[in-house]
Design a protein around this motif. Structure first.
Motif, mmCIF file in Angstrom:
data_model
loop_
_atom_site.group_PDB
_atom_site.id
_atom_site.type_symbol
_atom_site.label_atom_id
_atom_site.label_comp_id
_atom_site.label_asym_id
_atom_site.label_seq_id
_atom_site.Cartn_x
_atom_site.Cartn_y
_atom_site.Cartn_z
ATOM 1 N N SER A 1 28.616 -111.229 -44.210
ATOM 2 C CA SER A 1 29.428 -110.789 -43.842
ATOM 3 C C SER A 1 30.483 -110.173 -44.797
ATOM 4 C CB SER A 1 30.489 -111.690 -42.144
ATOM 5 O OG SER A 1 29.329 -111.911 -41.491
ATOM 6 N N GLN A 2 31.321 -108.784 -44.747
ATOM 7 C CA GLN A 2 32.347 -108.636 -45.248
ATOM 8 C C GLN A 2 33.676 -108.281 -44.969
ATOM 9 O OE1 GLN A 2 30.648 -106.201 -48.513
ATOM 10 N NE2 GLN A 2 32.879 -104.952 -48.602
ATOM 11 N N VAL A 3 34.801 -109.004 -45.494
ATOM 12 C CA VAL A 3 35.537 -108.173 -45.283
ATOM 13 C C VAL A 3 36.544 -107.373 -45.378
ATOM 14 C CG1 VAL A 3 38.095 -109.105 -45.845
ATOM 15 C CG2 VAL A 3 36.825 -110.073 -46.190
ATOM 16 N N ARG A 4 36.782 -106.558 -44.375
ATOM 17 C CA ARG A 4 37.430 -105.141 -43.815
ATOM 18 C C ARG A 4 38.070 -105.010 -45.174
ATOM 19 N NH1 ARG A 4 36.082 -102.477 -39.251
ATOM 20 N NH2 ARG A 4 36.001 -104.244 -38.460
ATOM 21 N N TRP B 1 34.342 -99.152 -47.282
ATOM 22 C CA TRP B 1 33.394 -99.669 -47.252
ATOM 23 C C TRP B 1 32.804 -99.338 -48.615
ATOM 24 C CZ3 TRP B 1 33.456 -104.323 -44.367
ATOM 25 C CH2 TRP B 1 34.156 -104.142 -43.147
ATOM 26 N N ASP B 2 32.726 -100.765 -49.235
ATOM 27 C CA ASP B 2 31.801 -100.895 -50.160
ATOM 28 C C ASP B 2 30.593 -101.752 -50.593
ATOM 29 O OD1 ASP B 2 31.024 -100.882 -53.546
ATOM 30 O OD2 ASP B 2 32.717 -100.525 -54.039
ATOM 31 N N PHE B 3 29.929 -101.919 -50.427
ATOM 32 C CA PHE B 3 28.975 -102.969 -49.939
ATOM 33 C C PHE B 3 28.305 -103.794 -51.675
ATOM 34 C CE2 PHE B 3 28.561 -100.860 -45.962
ATOM 35 C CZ PHE B 3 29.126 -101.397 -45.027
ATOM 36 N N ARG B 4 28.866 -102.626 -52.116
ATOM 37 C CA ARG B 4 28.038 -103.794 -53.933
ATOM 38 C C ARG B 4 28.305 -104.826 -54.585
ATOM 39 N NH1 ARG B 4 30.265 -99.648 -58.130
ATOM 40 N NH2 ARG B 4 32.237 -99.856 -56.802
ATOM 41 N N ALA B 5 29.465 -105.321 -54.097
ATOM 42 C CA ALA B 5 29.330 -106.969 -54.835
ATOM 43 C C ALA B 5 29.037 -107.669 -53.268
ATOM 44 C CB ALA B 5 30.923 -107.360 -54.477
ATOM 45 N N ALA B 6 28.870 -107.361 -52.406
ATOM 46 C CA ALA B 6 28.026 -107.759 -51.265
ATOM 47 C C ALA B 6 26.255 -107.415 -51.885
ATOM 48 C CB ALA B 6 28.302 -107.592 -49.751
ATOM 49 N N GLN B 7 25.758 -106.827 -52.191
ATOM 50 C CA GLN B 7 24.779 -106.341 -52.399
ATOM 51 C C GLN B 7 24.134 -107.802 -53.418
ATOM 52 O OE1 GLN B 7 25.021 -102.474 -52.523
ATOM 53 N NE2 GLN B 7 23.447 -101.949 -50.902
ATOM 54 N N ILE B 8 25.420 -107.357 -54.506
ATOM 55 C CA ILE B 8 24.424 -108.368 -55.497
ATOM 56 C C ILE B 8 24.350 -109.651 -55.258
ATOM 57 C CG2 ILE B 8 26.006 -109.425 -57.697
ATOM 58 C CD1 ILE B 8 26.709 -106.556 -58.363
ATOM 59 N N ALA B 9 25.369 -110.093 -54.396
ATOM 60 C CA ALA B 9 24.876 -111.952 -53.794
ATOM 61 C C ALA B 9 23.927 -112.309 -53.081
ATOM 62 C CB ALA B 9 26.996 -112.214 -53.098
ATOM 63 N N VAL B 10 24.060 -111.338 -52.317
ATOM 64 C CA VAL B 10 23.144 -111.437 -51.757
ATOM 65 C C VAL B 10 21.820 -111.088 -52.167
ATOM 66 C CG1 VAL B 10 21.928 -110.024 -49.982
ATOM 67 C CG2 VAL B 10 23.369 -110.407 -49.358
ATOM 68 N N ARG B 11 21.208 -110.089 -53.439
ATOM 69 C CA ARG B 11 20.487 -110.603 -53.448
ATOM 70 C C ARG B 11 20.184 -111.810 -54.614
ATOM 71 N NH1 ARG B 11 21.905 -105.087 -55.888
ATOM 72 N NH2 ARG B 11 20.953 -103.673 -54.504
ATOM 73 N N GLN B 12 21.232 -112.711 -55.142
ATOM 74 C CA GLN B 12 21.212 -113.751 -55.780
ATOM 75 C C GLN B 12 21.070 -114.972 -55.413
ATOM 76 O OE1 GLN B 12 25.177 -114.871 -57.542
ATOM 77 N NE2 GLN B 12 24.518 -116.509 -58.584
ATOM 78 N N ASN C 1 30.446 -115.023 -46.869
ATOM 79 C CA ASN C 1 31.606 -114.170 -46.452
ATOM 80 C C ASN C 1 32.065 -113.934 -48.111
ATOM 81 O OD1 ASN C 1 32.430 -113.717 -43.749
ATOM 82 N ND2 ASN C 1 31.372 -115.757 -43.939
ATOM 83 N N ILE C 2 31.977 -112.060 -48.235
ATOM 84 C CA ILE C 2 32.287 -111.643 -49.372
ATOM 85 C C ILE C 2 33.223 -110.569 -48.761
ATOM 86 C CG2 ILE C 2 31.806 -109.795 -51.366
ATOM 87 C CD1 ILE C 2 29.469 -111.027 -48.769
ATOM 88 N N PRO C 3 34.860 -111.188 -50.479
ATOM 89 C CA PRO C 3 36.115 -110.219 -49.741
ATOM 90 C C PRO C 3 35.601 -108.969 -50.181
ATOM 91 C CG PRO C 3 35.752 -111.731 -51.978
ATOM 92 C CD PRO C 3 34.201 -111.980 -51.548
ATOM 93 N N ALA C 4 37.064 -107.516 -50.037
ATOM 94 C CA ALA C 4 36.304 -106.344 -49.924
ATOM 95 C C ALA C 4 36.506 -105.827 -51.751
ATOM 96 C CB ALA C 4 37.567 -106.053 -48.902
#
Length: 254
Positions: A127-130, A136-147, A166-169
């Protein structure tokens, strides 16, 4: 790895596209997603209605199976026969909004990943903080998911464990890392709004302000507030183990 991907925002969500893209870099992805938004549906299953699934595409044109059931239904149908083999990991998200602390009681995103545990498949809910500006910018979430998924593949994850991420915005360069912590506490400030139809009969909306987060060191809420992604291991055992002994002292068996 072979991933089953779903969400609770529906198959047209940009978060689902971002999640599929992130996982496609490191494994094979099968998407089975609901045909509409099921936010806050929890672990609801449509046991008294027929379920349908059909081939479709996500908003980027990538293939998916679309289901008229709940997020948990999507996972159950996929594992019980829609897919030709059992996935290694159920990944749900990327949810448009955080799922922190008490949110897990309501979250369809978490429920979908939890449904995997019912079938002996570990899960990851993302999930990502609104963002305040609505962009919406999901790049940080994608990096965290891959790691995280790479580490899950290397070190393995028990089939009874769900990881809630959970990923901050924030942009990728501002993400400080991933911090492990327990579930925090959110206080909901819901209000009942009463309206009346033309015949004078009341109907109701649930409204209210944003939840109030209690900052406490070591929690997922604190991690997000400090600029980290939060990671919490969750399982289905809701037993209050302290109260097991307390209740036994009541001598109920006699």
């Amino acid at each position: 790895m072979y991933f089953l991907v779903t969400n609770d925002d529906g198959y047209q969500s940009p978060g689902l596209v971002a999640l599929r893209a992130a996982l496609s870099d490191i494994g094979e992805v099968a998407v089975v997603a609901p045909d509409r938004n099921w936010s806050a549906a929890g672990h609801y299953r449509k046991l008294f209605d027929p379920l349908r699934a059909w081939e479709g595409t996500l908003s980027d044109g990538s293939p998916a199976l679309i289901c008229d059931g709940t997020p948990a239904d999507c996972v159950a149908l996929a594992v019980m026969g829609l897919l030709d083999r059992k996935p290694d990991l159920v990944v749900s998200g990327i949810n448009l909004g955080a799922n922190l602390g008490t949110d897990l009681l309501y979250s369809g995103t978490v429920a979908a990943a939890m449904e995997g545990l019912v079938f002996g498949i570990p899960g990851l809910a993302v999930s990502q903080v609104r963002p305040k500006d609505g962009k919406w910018d999901f790049r940080a979430a994608q990096i965290a998911v891959r790691q995280l998924v790479t580490l899950i593949h290397e070190r393995s994850l028990p089939s009874e464990v769900l990881l809630n991420l959970n990923i901050p915005a924030v942009p990728p360069t501002s993400l400080r890392g991933i911090k492990v912590g327990r579930l925090g506490r959110r206080v909901y400030r819901d209000e009942l709004v009463v309206r009346y139809d033309p015949r004078g009969r009341p109907y109701y909306w649930i409204d209210g302000a944003e939840p109030e987060d209690h900052y406490e060191e070591g929690t997922d809420i604190a991690a997000i507030s400090d600029g980290y992604a939060s990671l919490t291991p969750v399982h289905m055992d809701l037993t209050s183990h302290r109260w097991l002994e307390e209740l036994r002292s009541w001598e109920l068996e006699g």
